[in-house]
Design a protein around this motif. Structure first.
Motif, PDB file in Angstrom:
ATOM      1  N   ASN A  19      41.918  40.690  31.115  1.00  0.00           N
ATOM      2  CA  ASN A  19      42.971  41.621  31.497  1.00  0.00           C
ATOM      3  C   ASN A  19      42.393  42.729  32.375  1.00  0.00           C
ATOM      4  OD1 ASN A  19      45.741  42.475  31.279  1.00  0.00           O
ATOM      5  ND2 ASN A  19      45.052  44.175  30.014  1.00  0.00           N
ATOM      6  N   GLY A  20      43.211  43.231  33.301  1.00  0.00           N
ATOM      7  CA  GLY A  20      42.750  44.319  34.158  1.00  0.00           C
ATOM      8  C   GLY A  20      42.093  43.815  35.429  1.00  0.00           C
ATOM      9  N   VAL A  21      41.002  44.474  35.827  1.00  0.00           N
ATOM     10  CA  VAL A  21      40.323  44.166  37.091  1.00  0.00           C
ATOM     11  C   VAL A  21      39.321  43.031  36.897  1.00  0.00           C
ATOM     12  CG1 VAL A  21      38.842  45.080  38.915  1.00  0.00           C
ATOM     13  CG2 VAL A  21      40.612  46.533  37.905  1.00  0.00           C
ATOM     14  N   ASN A  22      39.391  42.021  37.774  1.00  0.00           N
ATOM     15  CA  ASN A  22      38.468  40.880  37.772  1.00  0.00           C
ATOM     16  C   ASN A  22      37.803  40.815  39.148  1.00  0.00           C
ATOM     17  OD1 ASN A  22      39.260  38.807  35.249  1.00  0.00           O
ATOM     18  ND2 ASN A  22      40.906  40.177  35.871  1.00  0.00           N
ATOM     19  N   VAL A  23      36.469  40.892  39.162  1.00  0.00           N
ATOM     20  CA  VAL A  23      35.747  40.923  40.428  1.00  0.00           C
ATOM     21  C   VAL A  23      34.922  39.656  40.591  1.00  0.00           C
ATOM     22  CG1 VAL A  23      34.176  42.228  41.907  1.00  0.00           C
ATOM     23  CG2 VAL A  23      35.576  43.432  40.208  1.00  0.00           C
ATOM     24  N   LEU A  24      35.148  38.959  41.721  1.00  0.00           N
ATOM     25  CA  LEU A  24      34.343  37.792  42.090  1.00  0.00           C
ATOM     26  C   LEU A  24      33.398  38.273  43.188  1.00  0.00           C
ATOM     27  CD1 LEU A  24      34.167  34.698  41.528  1.00  0.00           C
ATOM     28  CD2 LEU A  24      35.653  34.386  43.513  1.00  0.00           C
ATOM     29  N   CYS A  25      32.113  38.334  42.890  1.00  0.00           N
ATOM     30  CA  CYS A  25      31.189  38.951  43.835  1.00  0.00           C
ATOM     31  C   CYS A  25      30.077  37.980  44.234  1.00  0.00           C
ATOM     32  CB  CYS A  25      30.595  40.231  43.272  1.00  0.00           C
ATOM     33  SG  CYS A  25      29.660  40.021  41.750  1.00  0.00           S
ATOM     34  N   GLY A  26      29.592  38.159  45.434  1.00  0.00           N
ATOM     35  CA  GLY A  26      28.508  37.320  45.941  1.00  0.00           C
ATOM     36  C   GLY A  26      28.367  37.475  47.447  1.00  0.00           C
ATOM     37  N   LYS A  27      27.228  37.092  47.951  1.00  0.00           N
ATOM     38  CA  LYS A  27      26.966  37.204  49.385  1.00  0.00           C
ATOM     39  C   LYS A  27      27.882  36.266  50.168  1.00  0.00           C
ATOM     40  CE  LYS A  27      23.728  40.140  48.540  1.00  0.00           C
ATOM     41  NZ  LYS A  27      23.983  41.574  48.786  1.00  0.00           N
ATOM     42  N   LYS A  38      32.801  50.017  48.548  1.00  0.00           N
ATOM     43  CA  LYS A  38      32.502  50.400  47.169  1.00  0.00           C
ATOM     44  C   LYS A  38      33.359  51.578  46.718  1.00  0.00           C
ATOM     45  CE  LYS A  38      27.729  48.683  47.112  1.00  0.00           C
ATOM     46  NZ  LYS A  38      26.309  49.046  46.967  1.00  0.00           N
ATOM     47  N   ASN A  39      33.594  52.502  47.624  1.00  0.00           N
ATOM     48  CA  ASN A  39      34.445  53.640  47.286  1.00  0.00           C
ATOM     49  C   ASN A  39      35.877  53.167  46.984  1.00  0.00           C
ATOM     50  OD1 ASN A  39      35.099  56.671  47.328  1.00  0.00           O
ATOM     51  ND2 ASN A  39      36.515  55.866  48.868  1.00  0.00           N
ATOM     52  N   PHE A  40      36.369  52.228  47.793  1.00  0.00           N
ATOM     53  CA  PHE A  40      37.718  51.700  47.578  1.00  0.00           C
ATOM     54  C   PHE A  40      37.800  51.000  46.223  1.00  0.00           C
ATOM     55  CE2 PHE A  40      40.784  48.119  48.110  1.00  0.00           C
ATOM     56  CZ  PHE A  40      41.934  48.876  48.241  1.00  0.00           C
ATOM     57  N   VAL A  58      40.388  52.247  43.278  1.00  0.00           N
ATOM     58  CA  VAL A  58      41.403  51.340  42.725  1.00  0.00           C
ATOM     59  C   VAL A  58      41.246  51.208  41.216  1.00  0.00           C
ATOM     60  CG1 VAL A  58      42.174  48.934  42.654  1.00  0.00           C
ATOM     61  CG2 VAL A  58      41.755  50.047  44.857  1.00  0.00           C
ATOM     62  N   VAL A  59      40.025  50.990  40.751  1.00  0.00           N
ATOM     63  CA  VAL A  59      39.792  50.834  39.311  1.00  0.00           C
ATOM     64  C   VAL A  59      40.190  52.110  38.569  1.00  0.00           C
ATOM     65  CG1 VAL A  59      38.024  50.536  37.536  1.00  0.00           C
ATOM     66  CG2 VAL A  59      37.991  49.104  39.580  1.00  0.00           C
ATOM     67  N   GLU A  60      39.866  53.260  39.140  1.00  0.00           N
ATOM     68  CA  GLU A  60      40.228  54.539  38.520  1.00  0.00           C
ATOM     69  C   GLU A  60      41.752  54.707  38.478  1.00  0.00           C
ATOM     70  OE1 GLU A  60      39.636  59.365  39.185  1.00  0.00           O
ATOM     71  OE2 GLU A  60      38.664  57.937  40.533  1.00  0.00           O
ATOM     72  N   ALA A  61      42.441  54.338  39.569  1.00  0.00           N
ATOM     73  CA  ALA A  61      43.891  54.486  39.628  1.00  0.00           C
ATOM     74  C   ALA A  61      44.590  53.579  38.611  1.00  0.00           C
ATOM     75  CB  ALA A  61      44.393  54.173  41.033  1.00  0.00           C
ATOM     76  N   LEU A  62      44.040  52.385  38.411  1.00  0.00           N
ATOM     77  CA  LEU A  62      44.667  51.431  37.491  1.00  0.00           C
ATOM     78  C   LEU A  62      44.315  51.687  36.032  1.00  0.00           C
ATOM     79  CD1 LEU A  62      44.177  48.116  39.534  1.00  0.00           C
ATOM     80  CD2 LEU A  62      46.332  49.320  39.140  1.00  0.00           C
ATOM     81  N   SER A  63      43.253  52.441  35.796  1.00  0.00           N
ATOM     82  CA  SER A  63      42.782  52.654  34.427  1.00  0.00           C
ATOM     83  C   SER A  63      43.758  53.459  33.573  1.00  0.00           C
ATOM     84  CB  SER A  63      41.421  53.371  34.448  1.00  0.00           C
ATOM     85  OG  SER A  63      41.562  54.675  35.012  1.00  0.00           O
ATOM     86  N   LYS A 115      31.610  41.111  48.736  1.00  0.00           N
ATOM     87  CA  LYS A 115      30.191  40.764  48.911  1.00  0.00           C
ATOM     88  C   LYS A 115      29.278  41.850  48.365  1.00  0.00           C
ATOM     89  CE  LYS A 115      29.815  42.668  53.608  1.00  0.00           C
ATOM     90  NZ  LYS A 115      29.477  42.398  55.011  1.00  0.00           N
ATOM     91  N   ASN A 116      29.839  43.066  48.164  1.00  0.00           N
ATOM     92  CA  ASN A 116      29.044  44.194  47.659  1.00  0.00           C
ATOM     93  C   ASN A 116      29.812  44.897  46.551  1.00  0.00           C
ATOM     94  OD1 ASN A 116      26.598  44.351  49.447  1.00  0.00           O
ATOM     95  ND2 ASN A 116      28.189  44.446  51.031  1.00  0.00           N
ATOM     96  N   ILE A 117      29.541  44.515  45.317  1.00  0.00           N
ATOM     97  CA  ILE A 117      30.239  45.112  44.188  1.00  0.00           C
ATOM     98  C   ILE A 117      29.643  46.478  43.878  1.00  0.00           C
ATOM     99  CG2 ILE A 117      28.713  43.928  42.530  1.00  0.00           C
ATOM    100  CD1 ILE A 117      31.104  43.815  40.597  1.00  0.00           C
ATOM    101  N   ASP A 118      30.498  47.434  43.545  1.00  0.00           N
ATOM    102  CA  ASP A 118      30.011  48.753  43.164  1.00  0.00           C
ATOM    103  C   ASP A 118      29.256  48.661  41.842  1.00  0.00           C
ATOM    104  OD1 ASP A 118      30.236  51.774  43.676  1.00  0.00           O
ATOM    105  OD2 ASP A 118      30.895  51.570  41.589  1.00  0.00           O
ATOM    106  N   GLU A 119      28.209  49.463  41.710  1.00  0.00           N
ATOM    107  CA  GLU A 119      27.346  49.399  40.524  1.00  0.00           C
ATOM    108  C   GLU A 119      28.122  49.629  39.230  1.00  0.00           C
ATOM    109  OE1 GLU A 119      24.158  48.581  40.258  1.00  0.00           O
ATOM    110  OE2 GLU A 119      24.120  48.147  42.410  1.00  0.00           O
ATOM    111  N   SER A 120      29.148  50.483  39.292  1.00  0.00           N
ATOM    112  CA  SER A 120      29.913  50.800  38.082  1.00  0.00           C
ATOM    113  C   SER A 120      30.725  49.609  37.583  1.00  0.00           C
ATOM    114  CB  SER A 120      30.862  51.973  38.346  1.00  0.00           C
ATOM    115  OG  SER A 120      31.824  51.629  39.333  1.00  0.00           O
ATOM    116  N   LEU A 121      30.863  48.562  38.400  1.00  0.00           N
ATOM    117  CA  LEU A 121      31.659  47.394  38.021  1.00  0.00           C
ATOM    118  C   LEU A 121      30.800  46.195  37.646  1.00  0.00           C
ATOM    119  CD1 LEU A 121      34.424  47.548  40.798  1.00  0.00           C
ATOM    120  CD2 LEU A 121      34.352  48.706  38.585  1.00  0.00           C
ATOM    121  N   LYS A 122      29.479  46.360  37.678  1.00  0.00           N
ATOM    122  CA  LYS A 122      28.581  45.255  37.353  1.00  0.00           C
ATOM    123  C   LYS A 122      28.466  45.078  35.842  1.00  0.00           C
ATOM    124  CE  LYS A 122      25.627  44.959  41.453  1.00  0.00           C
ATOM    125  NZ  LYS A 122      24.236  44.988  41.957  1.00  0.00           N
TER     126      LYS A 122
END
Length: 632
Positions: free
Chosen positions: A28-36, A580-582, A586-591, A604-611
């Protein structure tokens, strides 16, 4: 908290032949698919959306080689697993199994229900999912084609290959009317309800006028007769006339017996008429028997349909109650009120059975699906039986009239050569003819009286429906008048809030006061401006889609199924810091929302707070460690 409709992805399972190419849970919530770049993020997104019912125009090579896509869903809180095959051809059907993924994969073929791409002898898979989501039907274009899952996904899935500034994903034969219809449909501003109500009102009003005209015509005829509206007086008259006819027939027979003469030709004619009478009587008996049997069958069918409707209603209630009390824990036995023994994880606190085998509503959904199919077929058969009964009733009436006339004819063919008796018999024949005419007139008047009663009942029903439709049209009109400016202002507000936190170079974003969107024109503007840098246009488009999602979490009437999929948020050469700022914004707004939702995006570049496992789907993929394992 669950707002309907809600479409939640629980798990994606992809196969190429016997090899499992991808198998990961979602949350539930934010799902991030990350990779180069080149690690297969877009391939996973394409497979997911195709599995959900989207028609992918340009497959990534690896994704296009996968042949079986399974998606475990929670549809308005109820579990279902869907399977869609990919064999390179367009317009593939979809299979439904009303259970969670593991149980579905182990289920026999009989537990899977196939629904075609297009409407045919059974509902399409779009219709089936719309029904499960509780979504109404709506016309998407001037050709009366309905809004489909694919059309909805064109707005809630931002395709990486799409035009950066376009709200909807590109497709051939697109039209402004179609985009406007789908956009307003998802915002809760449009569906077939108002259109259908107006069409239905016109039909019912026309029907009402016809009924009134028929009533007036019947009143004008009955006003010239001496009979009151009570049909009993007519039946009494008919009974008296039939008695007179019977008496006259006896008198004719007696008169002819006295003449003691008959001719062979008359005898032959009499015998022939008698045989015809017997034949008509036999046909009448056959029809009477068939009507009686058909009445029993109709009664039985009506009871069966009624039982199916009751079961359907009960299942809906069970599904609704189950979703409300899901996870409820008993501390004591509801029967004897004694404390329950120590609970075992993943087992029922009362009976101790594994939860998968007792608690899920998948069986209820499967039963509901089977009952709906059975109900449609039973109602069709019942309608055919009723039509047959109407035909037989008409035939019985015709046979009764023929039989009565034939009996009179038999009597009439009995001859006599006695002149005085001939005159007597002739007078009796004349009296019989006059009485038959009166009898036919009374039958017609009785029919008019019966029609009058039926038309009065019909007028009451139709008038009630006309009143209901007028009230409904007025109510819908008021709702739409209020909703449109409300939801437009809400989306503008949420979009400007997101843009003002952007760290890019667009001054309009930092000073965003109002935003406008036009589904027909397929564009978004900020402070009246649409021209921005390439990366700015990408960010604006993604932010607009997030604002749509936020509106669906605040307004229950918005039909967007609380799901959003964004592929390649760094398109347009967006800088890593801006991306990363975006993500953080977004995560803050949806929280702050307590409503169930899902945002799936690839980066391709996930923010550190979402790892973390709270946000990531699987691993952080790379060229050596691709998302689709069978292609690594």
């Amino acid at each position: 908290m669950l707002i309907k409709p809600t479409l939640k992805i629980e798990r994606l399972h992809v196969k190429r032949g016997s090899i499992i190419a991808f198998d990961e849970p979602f949350h539930n919530g934010v799902n991030v698919l990350c990779g180069k770049n080149g690690s297969g993020k877009t391939s996973v997104i394409q497979l997911l959306m195709y599995g959900l019912g989207y028609e992918v125009p340009n497959w990534k090579e690896e994704a296009g080689l996968c042949d079986n896509i399974y998606v475990e869903l929670k549809v308005n809180g109820s579990p279902v697993t869907i399977r869609r095959k990919n064999n390179g051809s367009d317009k593939q059907s979809m299979d439904f199994c009303f259970s969670e993924m593991d149980a579905a994969l182990a289920s026999p073929h009989k537990n899977w229900f196939n629904y075609p791409y297009a409407i045919g002898s059974k509902p399409s898979f779009s219709q089936q999912l719309f029904d499960m989501l509780g979504l109404p039907e709506a016309k998407a274009d001037a050709n009366n084609n309905n809004v489909t899952l694919h059309q909805i996904y064109r707005l809630i899935y931002s395709d990486q290959s799409n035009t950066s500034s376009a709200i909807f994903n590109n497709e051939p034969f697109d039209s402004a009317f179609k985009r406007e219809s789908v956009g307003k449909y998802l915002l809760g501003l449009y569906d077939n309800e108002l259109y259908d109500a107006k069409i239905k009102l016109a039909e019912e009003d026309k029907k009402l006028q016809k009924i009134i005209a028929k009533l007036q015509a019947i009143y004008s005829v009955l006003g010239k007769t001496s009979f009151a509206e009570d049909i009993g007086t007519i039946e009494e008259q008919k009974k008296n006339i039939l008695n007179k006819i019977a008496s006259i027939n006896i008198a004719i027979i007696e008169a002819k017996e006295e003449s003691l003469i008959s001719y062979s030709s008359d005898k032959k004619e009499t015998e022939s008429s008698a045989k015809d009478s017997v034949a008509i009587r036999n046909k009448l008996l056959e029809v009477e028997t068939e009507i009686q049997q058909l009445n029993y069958n109709i009664l039985d069918s009506e009871e069966f349909v009624s039982e199916l409707i009751d079961k359907q209603s009960a299942l809906r209630d069970s599904i609704k109650v189950g979703s409300l009390i899901d996870g409820f824990e008993f501390s004591s036995c509801p029967s004897c009120h004694k404390p329950l023994k120590e609970k075992v994880k993943d087992r029922c606190g009362l009976c101790g059975e594994p939860r998968e085998s007792i608690g899920s509503s998948n069986g209820l959904l499967r039963m509901k699906n089977e009952i709906e199919i059975q109900l449609r077929e039973s109602e069709k058969l019942l309608e055919k039986k009723k039509q047959k009964l109407t035909e037989l009733t008409t035939k019985r009436k015709e046979l009764r009239t023929s039989f009565r006339k034939q009996v009179s004819k038999v009597t009439a063919t009995m001859s006599s050569v006695d002149a005085s008796k001939e005159k007597q018999i002739f007078d009796l024949y004349r009296q019989t003819g006059e009485l038959e005419e009166k009898l036919q007139t009374l039958d017609k008047i009785a029919e008019l009286h019966q029609s009058l009663l039926e038309l009065r009942d019909e007028r009451y029903v139709v008038q009630s429906e006309v009143n209901r439709l007028n009230d409904k049209i007025e109510l819908i009109g008021k709702q739409r008048l209020h909703r449109e400016p409300e939801v437009q202002a809400l989306i503008s507000k949420r979009l400007c809030e997101l843009l003002r936190k952007d760290n890019g170079s667009e001054k309009e974003f930092k000073n965003a006061e109002y935003a406008e969107f036009d589904f027909a024109a397929n564009s978004v503007s900020v402070n009246g401006k649409t021209a921005f840098s390439e990366s700015g246009i990408v960010l604006l488009n993604n932010a607009f889609h997030v604002a749509l999602l936020m509106a669906s979490l605040e307004k229950n009437y918005v039909r967007l199924p609380r799901l959003l999929v964004l592929d390649g948020i760094e398109n347009g050469g967006m800088e890593d810091d801006r991306s990363k700022n975006f993500q953080k914004v977004v995560v803050e707004a949806l929280s702050s929302y307590e409503v169930d939702y899902q945002l799936v995006f690839a980066t391709k570049n996930i923010d550190e707070s979402l790892k973390s496992k709270d946000y990531m789907i699987g691993e952080e993929y790379s060229e050596p460690n691709k998302s689709l394992k069978s292609f690594s």
